[in-house]
Design an enzyme around this catalytic site. Structure first.
Site, short mmCIF file in Angstrom:
data_model
loop_
_atom_site.label_atom_id
_atom_site.label_comp_id
_atom_site.label_asym_id
_atom_site.label_seq_id
_atom_site.Cartn_x
_atom_site.Cartn_y
_atom_site.Cartn_z
N GLY A 37 6.62 6.72 4.85
CA GLY A 37 6.98 6.99 3.32
C GLY A 37 8.24 6.18 3.11
CB SER A 38 10.05 3.42 4.41
OG SER A 38 9.25 2.39 4.18
CE LYS A 46 -7.80 9.14 5.39
NZ LYS A 46 -8.80 8.91 6.23
CB ILE A 62 -7.93 5.87 -5.24
CG1 ILE A 62 -6.36 5.47 -4.65
CG2 ILE A 62 -7.92 6.43 -6.60
CD1 ILE A 62 -5.76 6.75 -4.50
CG HIS A 102 -1.73 -5.89 0.82
ND1 HIS A 102 -2.48 -5.09 1.53
CD2 HIS A 102 -1.43 -6.97 1.43
CE1 HIS A 102 -3.01 -5.72 2.55
NE2 HIS A 102 -2.50 -6.94 2.65
CG ASP A 134 -5.93 -4.69 -0.22
OD1 ASP A 134 -5.04 -3.63 -0.19
OD2 ASP A 134 -6.14 -4.57 1.12
#
Ligand code: GAR
Length: 191
Positions: free
Chosen positions: A12-13, A91, A93, A109, A150
């Site tokens: 979670g950075s 995951k 969406i 990304h 992506d």
């Protein structure tokens, strides 16, 4: 003020970085919910610490995929979400959400798309592939999310040099620093 939903699976950075920029008054937005598939993640711990509402959706809690999708959709509608930020969310969406929030879902990304992207390219695997390829340049991409992994329209990219001594781990560290700078800038521009 835009209502932002952040999706994060792990450390979670990037989530923390966006939150810090909001707290510093640099982004006219509010993280209205943190959604994760991982109840043990640092992102969930951080959200709780800062009183950010959380939602944990995964196959263990909700085995039925239709129920999972409904729950997610309901949460986004109920919270009046304007912008979804995928920040290390591993995951896919659901298509219905991608359509409903077209041009309102961002993803970060850890490479220069379209290179080193697509199914199977996530987290450290991306950096391993970059190192293995011998590429001298890598970087960060922020893009809109569409139906394919992506693949959506690229909004911003920043290059970094791959040093001869870099391993996947050290490259990931360098790339993350750039992510923490670039993602909040794009979120700010969106807001
Ligand atoms: C980040 O490097 C992000 O770009 C990457 O996962 C890491 C999450 O770190 N995302 C992907 O690989 C998506 N395809 P964080 O949890 O510390 O933000």
């Amino acid at each position: 003020m835009k209502n932002i939903a952040v999706f994060s699976s792990g450390g979670g950075s990037n989530f923390k970085s966006i939150h810090r920029h909001i707290q510093a008054g640099e982004i006219p937005g509010l993280i209205i919910i943190l959604i994760s598939n991982n109840s043990d993640s640092d992102s969930i711990k951080y959200a709780k610490e800062y009183n950010i509402p959380t939602l944990i959706i995964n196959k263990i809690r909700y085995p039925n995929p239709v129920a999972r999708e409904e729950l997610l959709t309901e949460a986004l509608i109920k919270k009046n979400v304007d912008l979804i930020c995928l920040a290390g969310y591993m995951k896919l969406i659901p298509q219905s959400i991608v359509h409903k929030y077209q041009n309102r879902i961002l993803n970060i990304h850890p490479a220069l798309l379209p290179q080193f992207g697509g199914k199977g390219f996530y987290g450290i695997k991306v950096h391993e592939a970059v190192i293995q390829s011998g590429a001298e340049v890598s970087g960060v991409t922020v893009h809109f999310v569409d139906e394919d992994y992506d693949h959506g329209k690229i909004i911003a990219q920043k290059k970094i040099k791959v040093r001869p001594e870099d391993t996947a781990i050290t490259l990931a560290e360098q790339v993350l620093k750039v992510e923490h700078d670039l993602y909040p800038k794009v979120v700010k521009a969106f807001c």
